[in-house]
Design a protein around this motif. Structure first.
Motif, PDB file in Angstrom:
ATOM      1  N   ARG A 140       6.288  14.959   5.646  1.00  0.00           N
ATOM      2  CA  ARG A 140       7.098  14.378   7.078  1.00  0.00           C
ATOM      3  C   ARG A 140       5.165  13.882   7.366  1.00  0.00           C
ATOM      4  NH1 ARG A 140      11.188  16.688   8.244  1.00  0.00           N
ATOM      5  NH2 ARG A 140      12.212  18.570   7.384  1.00  0.00           N
ATOM      6  N   PHE A 141       4.355  13.750   7.136  1.00  0.00           N
ATOM      7  CA  PHE A 141       2.998  13.159   7.281  1.00  0.00           C
ATOM      8  C   PHE A 141       3.134  12.081   6.589  1.00  0.00           C
ATOM      9  CE2 PHE A 141      -1.466  11.857   8.179  1.00  0.00           C
ATOM     10  CZ  PHE A 141      -1.379  12.657   9.221  1.00  0.00           C
ATOM     11  N   ILE A 142       2.641  12.271   5.574  1.00  0.00           N
ATOM     12  CA  ILE A 142       2.847  10.581   4.584  1.00  0.00           C
ATOM     13  C   ILE A 142       3.964  10.153   4.988  1.00  0.00           C
ATOM     14  CG2 ILE A 142       2.713   9.355   2.373  1.00  0.00           C
ATOM     15  CD1 ILE A 142       0.342  11.386   3.281  1.00  0.00           C
TER      16      ILE A 142
ATOM     17  N   LEU B 191       0.801  -1.334   0.365  1.00  0.00           N
ATOM     18  CA  LEU B 191      -0.285  -0.091  -0.312  1.00  0.00           C
ATOM     19  C   LEU B 191       0.459   1.341  -0.260  1.00  0.00           C
ATOM     20  CD1 LEU B 191      -2.484   1.439  -0.025  1.00  0.00           C
ATOM     21  CD2 LEU B 191      -3.020   1.554   2.452  1.00  0.00           C
ATOM     22  N   PHE B 192       0.518   2.208  -1.408  1.00  0.00           N
ATOM     23  CA  PHE B 192       1.509   3.118  -1.536  1.00  0.00           C
ATOM     24  C   PHE B 192       0.105   4.177  -0.892  1.00  0.00           C
ATOM     25  CE2 PHE B 192       4.614   2.151  -4.544  1.00  0.00           C
ATOM     26  CZ  PHE B 192       5.008   1.379  -3.794  1.00  0.00           C
ATOM     27  N   GLY B 193       1.255   5.794  -0.164  1.00  0.00           N
ATOM     28  CA  GLY B 193       0.439   6.782   0.577  1.00  0.00           C
ATOM     29  C   GLY B 193       0.833   7.539  -0.142  1.00  0.00           C
ATOM     30  N   ILE B 194       0.065   8.666  -0.779  1.00  0.00           N
ATOM     31  CA  ILE B 194       0.340   9.794  -1.454  1.00  0.00           C
ATOM     32  C   ILE B 194       0.881  10.925  -0.396  1.00  0.00           C
ATOM     33  CG2 ILE B 194      -0.916  11.334  -3.924  1.00  0.00           C
ATOM     34  CD1 ILE B 194      -2.362   9.178  -4.026  1.00  0.00           C
ATOM     35  N   ILE B 195       1.424  12.139  -1.264  1.00  0.00           N
ATOM     36  CA  ILE B 195       1.848  13.539  -0.898  1.00  0.00           C
ATOM     37  C   ILE B 195       0.398  13.793  -1.368  1.00  0.00           C
ATOM     38  CG2 ILE B 195       3.604  15.029  -0.415  1.00  0.00           C
ATOM     39  CD1 ILE B 195       5.830  12.967  -0.399  1.00  0.00           C
TER      40      ILE B 195
END
Ligand SMILES: [Zn+2]
Length: 355
Positions: free
Chosen positions: A176-178, A158-162
């Motif tokens: 920083r959050f992601i 699973l990839f997160g998105i900036i």
């Protein structure tokens, strides 16, 4: 494992337009992207799951990444309402109203069964008002948490998105959050839109140093011209996708070292040479520019397949040249020749003279 930097051809409807999986292997594809939004609407993720999952459905046993659907919901489907819970939109197929939430976007991707799924996000154009960019970024962060919580398949990355547009302060916050979350890869969203190359470089100059030492792949969503890809690799990006090489191929624009040929130009009707001397693709191995020019004029379907094979071969070969230079430790000194090879194939760039 996928060799990076890498380019993913886009199979919107579980097919890279005009190509079959054998063609994809031949052009050098090692991973393809499919669109969650499109497959959710048609033929439906539950149907694909019943039929054995996306790999079996489309006859492709190599890696697949599905995007989250966020981009299509906002760009294609005329999102009626995006609130903190999710996005309500009208189908571009039949106008029916649908609602996607982070939980449903993950559920759809778990049913489709790609190797890599992507968290649901709220993209906005880089040029949107600052307050809008910030609100969409904050929402993307909350949706990233909900996407992670909803994800149950340990066999699926699973990839997160900036997000954060082109504002350096927002980009830094979002990165920083992601990056602090246990995603398997980091997508850089909200670029490859209406920003200038300088704005894009400025945003990447903020993002990449924060990810320094982080082994997870960095994927810039939607960037497709070889020259733009080269610039982004130089700034530290690993993974790309775009419909561009295939879309322009179907319009008769063939990418060659240093530029492009427009096969609709009448000068090619008598040109016996291949589109690109030495290119190993299906088109250049067997056919002349004159034949392809004829196929386009006669509106023959084979034109789409042959032209797409060539442009994807060109793009994926270019990625191989970048990887070879990186592996050999010669990337900095190879940059000028790679840039010349890439040319400027984007719309509006000068054609290479046919003669
Ligand atoms: Zn070729």
């Amino acid at each position: 494992m996928i060799d990076t930097p890498q380019f993913m051809p886009v199979g919107t409807n579980a097919t890279v337009k005009a190509l079959d999986p054998d063609d994809l292997v031949e052009v050098g594809a090692s991973i393809v992207l499919a669109n969650t939004y499109h497959l959710y609407l048609r033929p439906g993720h539950e149907r694909i799951e019943r039929l054995g999952g996306l790999h079996r459905f489309m006859g492709w046993d190599m890696p697949i990444l599905t995007d989250s659907g966020g981009y299509q919901v906002v760009s294609l489907a005329d999102a009626r309402e995006v609130d903190d819970d999710g996005a309500t939109f009208r189908s571009h197929i039949d106008g029916a109203t649908h609602r996607l939430t982070p939980e449903l976007a993950i559920g759809v991707q778990e049913a489709l069964g790609p190797d890599i799924a992507v968290a649901f996000d709220h993209p906005v154009f880089p040029s949107s008002p600052r307050a809008e960019v910030e609100a969409a970024m904050e929402r993307t962060h909350r949706w990233a948490e909900r996407s992670l919580a909803a994800h149950t398949r340990p066999d699926q990355a699973l990839f997160g998105i900036i997000q954060g547009g082109v504002d350096p302060e927002f980009r830094e916050r979002s990165t920083r959050f992601i990056a602090s979350m246990p995603f398997d890869g980091i997508c850089i969203g909200g670029l490859a839109g209406d920003e200038t190359p300088v704005e894009r470089a400025t945003a990447l100059d903020v993002v990449v140093p924060i990810l320094d030492g982080d082994p997870r792949p960095r994927y810039l969503m939607g960037l497709g011209s070889p020259a733009d890809i080269l610039d982004a690799v130089r700034l530290g990006v690993d993974l790309f996708d775009s419909v561009l090489p295939a879309r322009v191929a179907r319009n008769g624009q063939l990418w060659v070292p240093g530029g492009k040929l427009n096969l609709r130009n009448s000068a090619f009707q008598d040109d016996p040479r291949p589109v690109q001397e030495g290119c190993p693709c299906r088109l250049c191995r067997s056919f002349s520019r004159a034949y392809l020019a004829h196929l386009f004029r006669a509106k023959e379907l084979l034109a789409f397949r042959l032209a797409t094979c060539h442009n994807l071969t060109f793009t994926l070969d270019f990625m191989g040249r970048i990887r070879a230079a990186l592996r050999a430790g010669t990337f900095p000194e190879s940059l000028a020749s790679l840039r010349e090879y890439a040319g400027r194939q984007t719309a509006g760039a000068a054609d290479v003279e046919p003669a």
